[in-house]
Scaffold this motif. Structure first.
Motif, PDB file in Angstrom:
ATOM      1  N   GLU A  14      54.079  46.703  15.079  1.00 48.33           N
ATOM      2  CA  GLU A  14      52.682  46.606  14.681  1.00 48.33           C
ATOM      3  C   GLU A  14      52.352  45.209  14.162  1.00 48.33           C
ATOM      4  O   GLU A  14      51.297  44.654  14.464  1.00 48.33           O
ATOM      5  CB  GLU A  14      52.367  47.653  13.603  1.00 48.33           C
ATOM      6  N   SER A 103      48.880  48.154  11.701  1.00 44.39           N
ATOM      7  CA  SER A 103      48.430  49.395  11.086  1.00 44.39           C
ATOM      8  C   SER A 103      49.549  50.117  10.365  1.00 44.39           C
ATOM      9  O   SER A 103      49.319  50.873   9.433  1.00 44.39           O
ATOM     10  CB  SER A 103      47.813  50.319  12.137  1.00 44.39           C
ATOM     11  N   ARG A 104      50.801  49.892  10.784  1.00 49.33           N
ATOM     12  CA  ARG A 104      51.938  50.516  10.091  1.00 49.33           C
ATOM     13  C   ARG A 104      53.123  49.584  10.184  1.00 49.33           C
ATOM     14  O   ARG A 104      53.464  49.079  11.253  1.00 49.33           O
ATOM     15  CB  ARG A 104      52.285  51.872  10.717  1.00 49.33           C
ATOM     16  N   VAL A 114      48.612  54.770   9.956  1.00 45.31           N
ATOM     17  CA  VAL A 114      48.229  53.664   9.083  1.00 45.31           C
ATOM     18  C   VAL A 114      49.108  53.710   7.844  1.00 45.31           C
ATOM     19  O   VAL A 114      49.162  54.719   7.145  1.00 45.31           O
ATOM     20  CB  VAL A 114      46.739  53.743   8.683  1.00 45.31           C
ATOM     21  N   ALA A 118      48.589  48.701   4.635  1.00 43.68           N
ATOM     22  CA  ALA A 118      47.362  48.498   5.401  1.00 43.68           C
ATOM     23  C   ALA A 118      46.184  49.219   4.736  1.00 43.68           C
ATOM     24  O   ALA A 118      45.083  48.662   4.620  1.00 43.68           O
ATOM     25  CB  ALA A 118      47.542  48.987   6.833  1.00 43.68           C
ATOM     26  N   LEU A 119      46.397  50.445   4.280  1.00 47.23           N
ATOM     27  CA  LEU A 119      45.321  51.196   3.641  1.00 47.23           C
ATOM     28  C   LEU A 119      44.906  50.552   2.321  1.00 47.23           C
ATOM     29  O   LEU A 119      43.716  50.472   2.008  1.00 47.23           O
ATOM     30  CB  LEU A 119      45.752  52.641   3.401  1.00 47.23           C
ATOM     31  N   LEU A 131      42.883  45.771  11.194  1.00 48.10           N
ATOM     32  CA  LEU A 131      44.118  46.507  11.415  1.00 48.10           C
ATOM     33  C   LEU A 131      44.353  46.649  12.912  1.00 48.10           C
ATOM     34  O   LEU A 131      43.461  47.059  13.656  1.00 48.10           O
ATOM     35  CB  LEU A 131      44.051  47.890  10.760  1.00 48.10           C
ATOM     36  N   ARG A 133      46.994  48.092  15.942  1.00 42.81           N
ATOM     37  CA  ARG A 133      48.059  49.057  16.220  1.00 42.81           C
ATOM     38  C   ARG A 133      48.787  48.665  17.500  1.00 42.81           C
ATOM     39  O   ARG A 133      48.165  48.424  18.536  1.00 42.81           O
ATOM     40  CB  ARG A 133      47.484  50.473  16.353  1.00 42.81           C
ATOM     41  N   LEU A 272      40.381  54.541  11.349  1.00 38.27           N
ATOM     42  CA  LEU A 272      41.612  53.771  11.155  1.00 38.27           C
ATOM     43  C   LEU A 272      42.822  54.500  11.709  1.00 38.27           C
ATOM     44  O   LEU A 272      43.745  53.883  12.253  1.00 38.27           O
ATOM     45  CB  LEU A 272      41.816  53.479   9.664  1.00 38.27           C
ATOM     46  N   HIS A 273      42.844  55.822  11.608  1.00 35.94           N
ATOM     47  CA  HIS A 273      44.002  56.581  12.071  1.00 35.94           C
ATOM     48  C   HIS A 273      43.978  56.870  13.566  1.00 35.94           C
ATOM     49  O   HIS A 273      45.030  57.098  14.165  1.00 35.94           O
ATOM     50  CB  HIS A 273      44.105  57.899  11.303  1.00 35.94           C
TER      51      HIS A 273
END
Length: 285
Positions: A14, A103-104, A114, A118-119, A131, A133, A272-273
């Motif tokens: 990521e 994102s992760r 996520v 990032a959050l 963000l 991915r 976001l997810h």
């Protein structure tokens, strides 16, 4: 205008995708790329090497070298910053005006799209946070910039970022507002349940949204901007739009009394997810 584009790197797929996106963003806007590897304790002065880049993981240095090879005219710096990754990355991003993250990262759980860093950054940073991915099937470079609008009253900070992104890409812009019925067993008694009233309300919201876009169209005449009012829930509509978008832009409220309080609502979490491409979260007052 940001001086540099800051991207967090940790060797994950990521963060590699984020670095590639950030490099393209920096190159397109004539800015420098600042790669930040954050976390861990600071080494004693007697153990610190003369070159700060030597303390970077091999995978991060390899990524930096590859980006330099691909974009030789791009100014690239890479550094390690000790301490909390979220705090260090947010601080670096706020100094420059833009932060890009995967994102992760390496520390995340496989089932979470996520990660916590990032959050935290998206919820607290005082600058736009993008963000990215790895392996996303959207986010095409030639796609439009999609911006989510709440209640027909888009914020200047959000539209300014979205229009600037569209202008840099030579892309179009889609401003999307969701107009949905209230949930609950009383929904059939709600005035909006009557088709003619619902159509009238949608037309009114569309006119209001068009009016809000007018001055930004004047400022960015090269950007073809469209206004759209949809009956889908906002999160679902934006996730679907992300399939062909270059970037999805969301706003994030920053309360005046508690500026540090996180304000990522249900729509932002959904997008976001589940988005199929990069998502930018832009704070506004």
């Amino acid at each position: 205008m940001t001086q540099s584009v800051v991207v967090g790197v940790d060797g994950s797929a990521e963060s590699t995708a984020a670095a590639e996106w950030a490099a393209q963003q920096a190159h397109r806007g004539g800015r420098a790329l600042r790669m930040v590897h954050a976390g861990g304790p600071e080494a004693p002065l007697s153990e610190q090497p003369g070159n700060p880049a030597e303390s970077l993981p091999d995978v991060v240095r390899a990524l930096r070298d590859r980006l330099v090879d691909v974009m030789p005219d791009l100014e690239v710096s890479c550094e390690h910053v000790p301490g909390s990754p979220a705090h260090a990355l947010v601080a670096a991003g706020e100094r420059e005006g833009l932060l890009v993250l995967g994102s992760r990262g390496l520390g995340g759980f496989a089932g979470l799209l996520v990660g916590s860093v990032a959050l935290q950054a998206a919820a607290h940073a005082g600058c736009p946070v993008v963000l990215v991915r790895a392996g996303a099937d959207g986010g095409r470079a030639s796609g439009d910039v999609v911006v989510g609008v709440e209640g027909g009253r888009p914020c200047d900070e959000v539209l300014a970022f979205a229009f600037a992104q569209a202008a840099e890409r030579g892309a179009g812009l889609r401003a999307m507002e969701s107009l949905t019925l209230p949930a609950g067993p009383y929904v059939t008694d709600a005035p909006l349940a009557q088709p003619q009233i619902r159509v009238a309300v949608a037309e009114f919201e569309l006119v209001r949204l068009q009016d809000a876009l007018a001055r930004w169209r004047e400022k960015y005449p090269e950007v073809e901007a469209e206004a759209e009012v949809t009956g889908w829930p906002a999160g679902r509509a934006l996730v679907e739009a992300s399939r062909s978008a270059a970037l999805v832009v969301l706003g994030r409220r920053t309360p005046r009394l508690l500026p540090a309080a996180p304000r990522l609502g249900a729509t932002a979490h959904t997008v976001l997810h589940h988005a199929h491409g990069p998502v930018a979260v832009v704070p506004h007052g």
